[in-house]
Design an enzyme around this catalytic site. Sequence first.
Site, PDB file in Angstrom:
ATOM      1  N   GLU A 262       0.823  -1.214   0.000  1.00  0.00           N
ATOM      2  CA  GLU A 262       0.000   0.000   0.000  1.00  0.00           C
ATOM      3  C   GLU A 262       0.856   1.265   0.000  1.00  0.00           C
ATOM      4  O   GLU A 262       0.551   2.233  -0.692  1.00  0.00           O
ATOM      5  CB  GLU A 262      -0.925   0.032   1.221  1.00  0.00           C
ATOM      6  CG  GLU A 262      -1.884  -1.132   1.310  1.00  0.00           C
ATOM      7  CD  GLU A 262      -1.373  -2.251   2.221  1.00  0.00           C
ATOM      8  OE1 GLU A 262      -0.230  -2.725   2.018  1.00  0.00           O
ATOM      9  OE2 GLU A 262      -2.114  -2.666   3.116  1.00  0.00           O
TER      10      GLU A 262
ATOM     11  N   CYS B 162      -0.398   1.401   7.200  1.00  0.00           N
ATOM     12  CA  CYS B 162      -0.963   1.591   5.869  1.00  0.00           C
ATOM     13  C   CYS B 162      -2.299   2.322   5.911  1.00  0.00           C
ATOM     14  O   CYS B 162      -2.554   3.209   5.090  1.00  0.00           O
ATOM     15  CB  CYS B 162      -1.086   0.251   5.164  1.00  0.00           C
ATOM     16  SG  CYS B 162       0.535  -0.464   4.778  1.00  0.00           S
TER      17      CYS B 162
END
Length: 152
Positions: free
Chosen positions: A58, A89
Amino acid sequence: MSNKSLDSQWMELALKQALLAEQKGEVPVGAVLVKNNKLIAKAHNQPILNNDPTAHAEIQLLRKSGKILNNYRMPDTTLYVTLEPCTMCLGAMVHARIEKVVFGAYDEKTGVCGSCQDLSESKCFNHSIEIQGGVLFRECKHLLQQFFKSRR
């Protein structure tokens, strides 16, 4: 095309990224960012390769997307990822103003979008992200299970 089949289509692309990570000896997690049903960027896990604990799929994706969009904010986008996001993330996605996160496999150890905890509804964030889990769940989970099984 229905939202469900579109979600599956984008998750398939994220799974291909996860396979790239696996080929490089990384935990097989892949991600793609989509805006107006168009691919912005794709990425996969690279912490081992880069000696960088923040190089989750991510984060790699957000870095690429920021350069492509020429902006650190990514409103009206959907991020597809094969594994439920961790705290780091999710925090980065909030700062990027991602509109929606769609993930595949649930992560009972570190997932913060409902499994271990649900930080997506936390009042400490100034942006809310729509969360959807379980898209291509079996495929995403199987890939991770096989990876860890081969490591033991």
